[in-house]
Write a protein that holds these residues in place. Structure first.
Motif, PDB file in Angstrom:
ATOM      1  N   THR A  34       0.830  -1.193   0.000  1.00 30.94           N
ATOM      2  CA  THR A  34       0.000   0.000   0.000  1.00 30.94           C
ATOM      3  C   THR A  34       0.864   1.242   0.000  1.00 30.94           C
ATOM      4  O   THR A  34       2.083   1.183   0.125  1.00 30.94           O
ATOM      5  N   GLY A  35       0.215   2.380  -0.132  1.00 27.08           N
ATOM      6  CA  GLY A  35       0.886   3.671  -0.220  1.00 27.08           C
ATOM      7  C   GLY A  35      -0.062   4.647  -0.882  1.00 27.08           C
ATOM      8  O   GLY A  35      -1.170   4.285  -1.300  1.00 27.08           O
ATOM      9  N   SER A  36       0.361   5.869  -1.014  1.00 31.81           N
ATOM     10  CA  SER A  36      -0.503   6.920  -1.546  1.00 31.81           C
ATOM     11  C   SER A  36      -0.985   6.643  -2.961  1.00 31.81           C
ATOM     12  O   SER A  36      -0.356   5.898  -3.728  1.00 31.81           O
ATOM     13  N   VAL A  37      -2.094   7.281  -3.317  1.00 29.33           N
ATOM     14  CA  VAL A  37      -2.483   7.398  -4.724  1.00 29.33           C
ATOM     15  C   VAL A  37      -1.291   7.980  -5.486  1.00 29.33           C
ATOM     16  O   VAL A  37      -0.613   8.889  -5.001  1.00 29.33           O
ATOM     17  N   ALA A  38      -0.992   7.413  -6.651  1.00 26.94           N
ATOM     18  CA  ALA A  38       0.076   7.877  -7.551  1.00 26.94           C
ATOM     19  C   ALA A  38       1.480   7.586  -7.046  1.00 26.94           C
ATOM     20  O   ALA A  38       2.454   8.070  -7.622  1.00 26.94           O
ATOM     21  N   SER A  39       1.615   6.754  -6.013  1.00 26.23           N
ATOM     22  CA  SER A  39       2.962   6.430  -5.529  1.00 26.23           C
ATOM     23  C   SER A  39       3.664   5.401  -6.406  1.00 26.23           C
ATOM     24  O   SER A  39       4.888   5.236  -6.306  1.00 26.23           O
ATOM     25  N   GLU A 162       5.456  16.119  -2.089  1.00 28.06           N
ATOM     26  CA  GLU A 162       5.797  16.891  -3.288  1.00 28.06           C
ATOM     27  C   GLU A 162       5.919  15.988  -4.502  1.00 28.06           C
ATOM     28  O   GLU A 162       5.372  16.280  -5.577  1.00 28.06           O
ATOM     29  N   HIS A 163       6.626  14.875  -4.364  1.00 27.50           N
ATOM     30  CA  HIS A 163       6.785  13.946  -5.477  1.00 27.50           C
ATOM     31  C   HIS A 163       5.455  13.297  -5.836  1.00 27.50           C
ATOM     32  O   HIS A 163       5.151  13.109  -7.025  1.00 27.50           O
ATOM     33  N   TRP A 167       3.655  13.220  -9.557  1.00 26.26           N
ATOM     34  CA  TRP A 167       3.296  11.983 -10.255  1.00 26.26           C
ATOM     35  C   TRP A 167       1.797  11.907 -10.506  1.00 26.26           C
ATOM     36  O   TRP A 167       1.367  11.386 -11.540  1.00 26.26           O
ATOM     37  N   TYR A 168       1.010  12.414  -9.576  1.00 29.42           N
ATOM     38  CA  TYR A 168      -0.439  12.410  -9.746  1.00 29.42           C
ATOM     39  C   TYR A 168      -0.846  13.276 -10.940  1.00 29.42           C
ATOM     40  O   TYR A 168      -1.660  12.860 -11.775  1.00 29.42           O
ATOM     41  N   LEU A 169      -0.257  14.459 -11.029  1.00 28.90           N
ATOM     42  CA  LEU A 169      -0.586  15.343 -12.149  1.00 28.90           C
ATOM     43  C   LEU A 169      -0.121  14.755 -13.477  1.00 28.90           C
ATOM     44  O   LEU A 169      -0.823  14.862 -14.494  1.00 28.90           O
ATOM     45  N   GLU A 170       1.032  14.109 -13.494  1.00 27.88           N
ATOM     46  CA  GLU A 170       1.521  13.471 -14.716  1.00 27.88           C
ATOM     47  C   GLU A 170       0.560  12.387 -15.169  1.00 27.88           C
ATOM     48  O   GLU A 170       0.244  12.272 -16.360  1.00 27.88           O
ATOM     49  N   ARG A 171       0.072  11.583 -14.228  1.00 29.94           N
ATOM     50  CA  ARG A 171      -0.859  10.509 -14.580  1.00 29.94           C
ATOM     51  C   ARG A 171      -2.197  11.076 -15.052  1.00 29.94           C
ATOM     52  O   ARG A 171      -2.777  10.589 -16.033  1.00 29.94           O
ATOM     53  N   PHE A 172      -2.673  12.110 -14.378  1.00 29.64           N
ATOM     54  CA  PHE A 172      -3.952  12.717 -14.753  1.00 29.64           C
ATOM     55  C   PHE A 172      -3.870  13.258 -16.183  1.00 29.64           C
ATOM     56  O   PHE A 172      -4.772  13.039 -16.998  1.00 29.64           O
ATOM     57  N   LYS A 173      -2.772  13.941 -16.506  1.00 35.45           N
ATOM     58  CA  LYS A 173      -2.611  14.497 -17.856  1.00 35.45           C
ATOM     59  C   LYS A 173      -2.473  13.386 -18.890  1.00 35.45           C
ATOM     60  O   LYS A 173      -3.000  13.500 -20.001  1.00 35.45           O
ATOM     61  N   LEU A 230      11.095   3.276   0.529  1.00 32.14           N
ATOM     62  CA  LEU A 230      11.085   4.690   0.161  1.00 32.14           C
ATOM     63  C   LEU A 230      11.403   4.836  -1.321  1.00 32.14           C
ATOM     64  O   LEU A 230      12.358   4.251  -1.824  1.00 32.14           O
ATOM     65  N   LYS A 231      10.584   5.646  -2.007  1.00 31.64           N
ATOM     66  CA  LYS A 231      10.777   5.917  -3.428  1.00 31.64           C
ATOM     67  C   LYS A 231      11.201   7.360  -3.605  1.00 31.64           C
ATOM     68  O   LYS A 231      10.568   8.274  -3.067  1.00 31.64           O
ATOM     69  N   ASP A 232      12.275   7.590  -4.364  1.00 30.53           N
ATOM     70  CA  ASP A 232      12.769   8.952  -4.533  1.00 30.53           C
ATOM     71  C   ASP A 232      12.263   9.565  -5.835  1.00 30.53           C
ATOM     72  O   ASP A 232      11.492   8.956  -6.571  1.00 30.53           O
TER      73      ASP A 232
END
Length: 245
Positions: A34-39, A162-163, A167-173, A230-232
């Motif tokens: 699990t983890g955030s949306v768009a992680s 922030e990351h 990533w969320y905006l990139e996926r949405f677009k 952790l993902k950078d």
């Protein structure tokens, strides 16, 4: 002559190796991720599954299929809370995990194009060596030994807010652009917007829905997860916590 498979990154190798070790303690180990949306949960699950498939029978499935259908969410006034704990059929998820331990189970599917449950995407899974069950809707797991209705282990995919927004905006677009060729897409609802308007709208969705869900319901699982990864910014991962004795 066939090409050799691409080498796995150190982070994928480390996580895959650890999950392989843990799977020896279970017949049909269920690894929740699990983890955030768009992680990047789905991408990570697939990469780890690719690593494990060299030595194990592995399946991956998303918890998105256990979201209540859109008509149910609308009836319950939960449309704008999709992804929050109360929008998941937790009992059905537990049923599927328990059934898999006895041999086989059906896992319902979800379409990110239509933004709803899609019966055509249902997966019938026979107990593998390892099932990676990725997504949201998980609760804090019981202390070991865990019940037959729970995953055996919980892995938390961590990243900075922030990351995650980037990533969320990139996926949405990306989905918005794809909708120009697919009028059935949920994202076709936003084709009347200019790209700056779309970004402003998507950012408001993040701020009003996804960020509160992350802070209030998803991120707290990090404190008790068996493994934290952790993902950078460059999408490289590393294990930062391993709480399994």
């Amino acid at each position: 002559m066939t090409d050799s498979p691409a080498p796995h990154t150190p982070g994928i190798t480390a996580l895959g190796t650890r999950l392989a070790e843990l799977s020896r303690k279970h017949d049909g180990a269920v690894m929740a991720l699990t983890g955030s949306v768009a992680s990047g949960k789905t991408t990570l699950a697939n990469k780890v599954a690719e690593f494990l498939a060299e030595t194990h029978k592995v399946e991956t499935v998303s918890t998105d299929g256990f979201l209540f259908p859109n008509d149910v969410l609308e009836e319950r006034g939960l449309t704008l809370r999709k992804g929050f704990p109360e929008t998941y059929n937790v009992a059905a998820l537990g049923d599927a995990i328990e059934a898999l331990a006895s041999g086989a189970a059906d896992f319902p599917g979800y379409s990110h194009v239509t933004y709803d449950i899609d019966p055509a995407l249902t997966q019938s899974i026979t107990q593998p060596d390892i099932l990676i069950l990725e997504g949201l809707g998980f609760q804090q797991l019981s202390p070991p030994p865990r019940t037959a209705r729970e995953p055996d282990y919980l892995i938390y995919l961590d990243a900075s807010e922030e990351h995650l927004l980037t990533w969320y905006l990139e996926r949405f677009k990306r989905l918005w652009h794809a909708a120009k060729e697919d009028p059935a897409s949920f994202y076709a609802n936003f084709l009347h917007m200019s790209e700056p308007e779309l970004v402003e709208f998507a950012t408001s969705v993040w701020d009003r829905i996804n960020l509160p869900n992350l802070r209030d319901h998803i991120a707290p699982l990090k404190d008790t997860a068996d493994i934290v990864v952790l993902k950078d910014a460059d999408h490289a991962i590393r294990i930062t916590h391993d709480r399994i004795g």
